[in-house]
Design a protein around this motif. Structure first.
Motif, PDB file in Angstrom:
ATOM      1  N   PHE A  71       0.870  -1.172   0.000  1.00  0.00           N
ATOM      2  CA  PHE A  71       0.000   0.000   0.000  1.00  0.00           C
ATOM      3  C   PHE A  71       0.911   1.227   0.000  1.00  0.00           C
ATOM      4  CE2 PHE A  71      -4.352   0.829   2.338  1.00  0.00           C
ATOM      5  CZ  PHE A  71      -4.781   1.577   1.271  1.00  0.00           C
ATOM      6  N   HIS A  73       0.739   5.360   0.488  1.00  0.00           N
ATOM      7  CA  HIS A  73       0.005   6.594   0.770  1.00  0.00           C
ATOM      8  C   HIS A  73       0.923   7.759   0.440  1.00  0.00           C
ATOM      9  CE1 HIS A  73      -3.103   4.329   2.844  1.00  0.00           C
ATOM     10  NE2 HIS A  73      -3.770   5.442   3.079  1.00  0.00           N
ATOM     11  N   GLU A  84      -1.478  11.515   6.582  1.00  0.00           N
ATOM     12  CA  GLU A  84      -2.396  11.939   5.521  1.00  0.00           C
ATOM     13  C   GLU A  84      -3.620  12.687   6.043  1.00  0.00           C
ATOM     14  OE1 GLU A  84      -2.114   9.087   6.818  1.00  0.00           O
ATOM     15  OE2 GLU A  84      -4.145   8.379   7.207  1.00  0.00           O
ATOM     16  N   HIS A 133      -8.443  11.923   1.302  1.00  0.00           N
ATOM     17  CA  HIS A 133      -9.548  12.775   1.766  1.00  0.00           C
ATOM     18  C   HIS A 133      -9.285  14.260   1.502  1.00  0.00           C
ATOM     19  CE1 HIS A 133     -10.367   8.993   3.518  1.00  0.00           C
ATOM     20  NE2 HIS A 133      -9.910   9.197   4.731  1.00  0.00           N
ATOM     21  N   TYR A 176      -6.369   3.253  -4.727  1.00  0.00           N
ATOM     22  CA  TYR A 176      -7.129   3.747  -3.575  1.00  0.00           C
ATOM     23  C   TYR A 176      -7.858   5.000  -4.032  1.00  0.00           C
ATOM     24  CZ  TYR A 176      -7.920   6.166   0.905  1.00  0.00           C
ATOM     25  OH  TYR A 176      -8.480   6.833   1.972  1.00  0.00           O
ATOM     26  N   GLU A 191     -18.417  13.521   9.215  1.00  0.00           N
ATOM     27  CA  GLU A 191     -17.859  13.707  10.557  1.00  0.00           C
ATOM     28  C   GLU A 191     -16.477  14.345  10.549  1.00  0.00           C
ATOM     29  OE1 GLU A 191     -18.272  10.694  13.693  1.00  0.00           O
ATOM     30  OE2 GLU A 191     -19.282   9.509  12.157  1.00  0.00           O
ATOM     31  N   SER A 192     -15.820  14.324   9.418  1.00  0.00           N
ATOM     32  CA  SER A 192     -14.442  14.838   9.366  1.00  0.00           C
ATOM     33  C   SER A 192     -14.357  16.026   8.408  1.00  0.00           C
ATOM     34  CB  SER A 192     -13.508  13.715   8.892  1.00  0.00           C
ATOM     35  OG  SER A 192     -13.880  13.307   7.589  1.00  0.00           O
ATOM     36  N   TRP A 234     -17.456   5.491   6.389  1.00  0.00           N
ATOM     37  CA  TRP A 234     -17.673   5.712   7.823  1.00  0.00           C
ATOM     38  C   TRP A 234     -17.852   7.200   8.169  1.00  0.00           C
ATOM     39  CZ3 TRP A 234     -13.403   8.551   8.122  1.00  0.00           C
ATOM     40  CH2 TRP A 234     -12.329   8.187   7.311  1.00  0.00           C
ATOM     41  N   ASP A 235     -17.533   8.093   7.220  1.00  0.00           N
ATOM     42  CA  ASP A 235     -17.666   9.533   7.481  1.00  0.00           C
ATOM     43  C   ASP A 235     -19.134   9.913   7.724  1.00  0.00           C
ATOM     44  OD1 ASP A 235     -16.319  12.020   7.772  1.00  0.00           O
ATOM     45  OD2 ASP A 235     -16.984  12.651   5.784  1.00  0.00           O
ATOM     46  N   ASN A 266     -13.609  -0.015   2.205  1.00  0.00           N
ATOM     47  CA  ASN A 266     -13.173  -0.039   3.607  1.00  0.00           C
ATOM     48  C   ASN A 266     -14.277   0.513   4.523  1.00  0.00           C
ATOM     49  OD1 ASN A 266     -11.321  -0.363   5.728  1.00  0.00           O
ATOM     50  ND2 ASN A 266     -10.594   1.757   5.541  1.00  0.00           N
ATOM     51  N   GLU A 281      -9.232  -3.428   8.206  1.00  0.00           N
ATOM     52  CA  GLU A 281      -8.232  -2.392   8.481  1.00  0.00           C
ATOM     53  C   GLU A 281      -7.505  -2.695   9.791  1.00  0.00           C
ATOM     54  OE1 GLU A 281      -9.638   1.619   8.033  1.00  0.00           O
ATOM     55  OE2 GLU A 281      -7.835   2.479   8.902  1.00  0.00           O
ATOM     56  N   TYR A 292     -11.995  -1.489  14.352  1.00  0.00           N
ATOM     57  CA  TYR A 292     -12.763  -1.139  13.154  1.00  0.00           C
ATOM     58  C   TYR A 292     -13.628  -2.300  12.657  1.00  0.00           C
ATOM     59  CZ  TYR A 292      -9.389   2.695  12.844  1.00  0.00           C
ATOM     60  OH  TYR A 292      -8.606   3.784  13.112  1.00  0.00           O
ATOM     61  N   TRP A 313       0.020   5.950   7.982  1.00  0.00           N
ATOM     62  CA  TRP A 313      -0.230   5.639   6.560  1.00  0.00           C
ATOM     63  C   TRP A 313       0.598   6.592   5.702  1.00  0.00           C
ATOM     64  CZ3 TRP A 313      -2.699   1.186   5.947  1.00  0.00           C
ATOM     65  CH2 TRP A 313      -3.592   0.759   6.939  1.00  0.00           C
TER      66      TRP A 313
HETATM   67  O1  H79 Z   1      -6.093   5.818   4.284  1.00  0.00           O
HETATM   68  C1  H79 Z   1      -5.913   5.423   5.614  1.00  0.00           C
HETATM   69  C2  H79 Z   1      -6.616   6.319   6.560  1.00  0.00           C
HETATM   70  O2  H79 Z   1      -6.383   7.697   6.275  1.00  0.00           O
HETATM   71  C3  H79 Z   1      -8.062   5.946   6.365  1.00  0.00           C
HETATM   72  N1  H79 Z   1      -8.014   4.569   5.951  1.00  0.00           N
HETATM   73  C4  H79 Z   1      -6.649   4.146   5.931  1.00  0.00           C
HETATM   74  C5  H79 Z   1      -6.406   3.061   4.951  1.00  0.00           C
HETATM   75  C6  H79 Z   1      -8.801   6.089   7.601  1.00  0.00           C
HETATM   76  N2  H79 Z   1      -8.643   7.032   8.425  1.00  0.00           N
HETATM   77  N3  H79 Z   1      -9.459   6.894   9.432  1.00  0.00           N
HETATM   78  N4  H79 Z   1     -10.128   5.844   9.247  1.00  0.00           N
HETATM   79  C7  H79 Z   1      -9.758   5.290   8.113  1.00  0.00           C
HETATM   80  C8  H79 Z   1     -11.151   5.419  10.146  1.00  0.00           C
HETATM   81  C9  H79 Z   1     -11.153   6.406  11.257  1.00  0.00           C
HETATM   82  C10 H79 Z   1     -12.245   7.040  11.582  1.00  0.00           C
HETATM   83  C11 H79 Z   1     -12.190   7.998  12.633  1.00  0.00           C
HETATM   84 FE1  H79 Z   1     -13.510   9.363  12.938  1.00  0.00          FE
HETATM   85  C12 H79 Z   1     -11.587   9.235  12.553  1.00  0.00           C
HETATM   86  C13 H79 Z   1     -12.660   7.815  13.922  1.00  0.00           C
HETATM   87  C14 H79 Z   1     -12.468   9.015  14.594  1.00  0.00           C
HETATM   88  C15 H79 Z   1     -11.785   9.896  13.748  1.00  0.00           C
HETATM   89  C16 H79 Z   1     -14.605   9.927  11.309  1.00  0.00           C
HETATM   90  C17 H79 Z   1     -14.383  10.991  12.086  1.00  0.00           C
HETATM   91  C18 H79 Z   1     -15.271   8.993  12.005  1.00  0.00           C
HETATM   92  C19 H79 Z   1     -15.478   9.470  13.266  1.00  0.00           C
HETATM   93  C20 H79 Z   1     -14.919  10.750  13.288  1.00  0.00           C
END
Ligand code: H79
Length: 448
Positions: A71, A73, A84, A133, A176, A191-192, A234-235, A266, A281, A292, A313
């Motif tokens: 992978f 990044h 990142e 992102h 990716y 959320e972000s 997940w955002d 993911n 993950e 996760y 990453w």
């Molecule tokens: O690319 C890498 C990371 O940048 C990306 N996936 C990997 C491969 C990644 N970043 N965060 N996550 C995956 C999951 C994290 C989620 C969270 Fe949140 C961030 C938990 C708390 C802060 C988003 C914002 C969800 C809840 C708040």
């Protein structure tokens, strides 16, 4: 106090740990064994609307057999050298962050060198961050000027360079692609990415079309993009009204462009219709140490776990907390024994080089894979024992002895018609003594 003999034994043991041991049986032994099936689906999953094309199923088998990928990044975030997520974590304003594009000039970047080092590690594919992102595209997209050719003095299409290098070296390329965008106005805020100061004009119809157009560029303008790795669902995990990402429609579009393209997402839940592999993950399938994968069942699709070499990453200058080569090899072995690929991450430096420690790790894994790759590539999942784990291929069981021990027991599910023998893989053909065969239910092996 340990006597000298046991000290010597321990020393020898340390040197040979992680070496696979071949233990081969006749086929009859395997009859009726549940584990004797590949993860790859050969038929459509129940309740699924998606019917994978024949070339897709073939691609799944190749992907599954490959077992090890790298992978990468890399983006303008690498310049800040703080991972990142720095745009979000550092609460940076959009205008300030974008200045990193105007001075992105990775003078030592050489796609062929990256690919050579990765190939020599034994990895069979590369997954590259085309757009994270922060919304910056690492290829010459026509969909936004915020890209590597139009917005940097480097003006070199990184995805294009990598695609060529991968093609030349016969290594698969996966892409990716972030579903989140912290810069665009039309991405519906999740959320972000709350601090970038951008105007918000959420319009998912428009954003969805933008993503489709970008994906079409990636799949159609570059030779050899064989997988799409999506991230960010997940955002919107906590939206009051569940957010409709229209993912199945997205997947259909991808497969209409390229039926063999393998799609993974993911999203930390079980695969949905249209996906071709399941990802985990920072955890082995079935584990949830990173938090996760809660309740994530293991599907019949090919599996892939991703993990970092250190803790980050994207390139993080303060993170030198690299896992040792032995830890990484053990992870690869454990992943294979769970029937999973390992996608091991490296964050290239802003100057275009892979970090020296990462290169060393690649070399070490490569040396091990040269000797022991047979016990990893093309294998099926095995079992876990107190002394280590197994992988399987045809009539052979590979025993990976991961713990310090002088002897091991291998419980047998079924009486084999004949046992061909047990060989120490690292010192070829040395037959081990089978001390004890009690009604063929447990085989005990002395390792020394
Ligand atoms: O690319 C890498 C990371 O940048 C990306 N996936 C990997 C491969 C990644 N970043 N965060 N996550 C995956 C999951 C994290 C989620 C969270 Fe949140 C961030 C938990 C708390 C802060 C988003 C914002 C969800 C809840 C708040």
């Amino acid at each position: 106090m340990k006597n000298i003999e046991s000290l010597i034994k321990q020393y020898v043991m340390k040197r040979v740990l992680n070496k696979a041991i071949i233990f081969s049986f006749f086929l009859s032994f395997l009859v009726g064994c549940k584990k004797d099936c590949k993860n790859t689906t050969t038929q459509v999953e129940r309740n699924s609307r998606y019917v994978p094309a024949e070339e897709n199923l073939q691609a799944r088998r190749e992907f599954e057999d490959s077992r090890f990928g790298i992978f990468l990044h890399w983006g303008i975030y690498s310049e800040f050298a703080q991972g990142e997520w720095y745009l979000d974590n550092g609460k940076l304003q959009q205008e300030e962050y974008q200045k990193a594009a105007s001075c992105f000039y990775p003078i030592l970047f050489d796609a062929n060198e990256w690919v050579r080092a990765i190939k020599n590690s034994g990895a069979k594919y590369i997954t590259f961050t085309s757009r994270h992102h922060d919304g910056f595209s690492m290829w010459h997209t026509k969909e936004s000027l915020y890209n590597i050719v139009d917005a940097t003095p480097f003006k070199c299409d990184i995805v294009g360079e990598l695609a060529k290098a991968c093609k030349n070296d016969s290594i698969r390329l996966h892409i990716y692609y972030s579903l989140i965008d912290w810069m665009r106005e039309d991405y519906p805020l999740g959320e972000s990415g709350h601090y970038t100061g951008r105007k918000l004009k959420p319009d998912y119809v428009h954003y969805f079309q933008f993503m489709k157009n970008q994906i079409r560029e990636l799949l159609c303008n570059y030779d050899g993009v064989e997988g799409i790795w999506l991230d960010g669902v997940w955002d919107h995990g906590k939206d009051q009204t569940p957010f409709d990402w229209r993912m199945e429609e997205f997947y259909e579009y991808i497969h209409s462009l390229k039926p063999q393209c393998l799609i993974g997402n993911n999203h930390h839940i079980e695969p949905i219709s249209g996906e071709d592999f399941q990802m985990f993950e920072r955890d082995l399938p079935g584990e949830n140490k990173a938090g996760y994968s809660e309740g994530q069942m293991i599907s019949q699709l090919p599996l892939e776990m991703c993990q970092t070499m250190n803790g980050s990453w994207g390139y993080n200058v303060s993170d030198q907390d690299y896992k040792t080569s032995r830890e990484l090899i053990t992870l690869l072995v454990r992943a294979a024994s769970k029937g999973s690929n390992l996608l091991l991450n490296i964050g290239p430096q802003p100057n275009g080089e892979l970090p020296a420690t990462a290169l060393q790790r690649l070399k070490d894994i490569g040396s091990w894979m040269k000797l022991n790759g047979e016990s990893i590539y093309g294998t099926m999942r095995g079992e876990e024992y107190p002394w280590g784990v197994t992988t399987r291929k045809g009539k052979t069981i590979y025993l990976h002895v991961l713990e310090d021990t002088d002897n091991i027991s291998l419980p047998l599910v079924k009486k084999p018609r004949k046992i061909n023998g047990a060989f120490r893989y690292d010192i070829h053909k040395k037959v081990l003594t089978i001390n004890h065969v009690k009604q063929y239910d447990v085989i005990k092996l002395d390792l020394y």
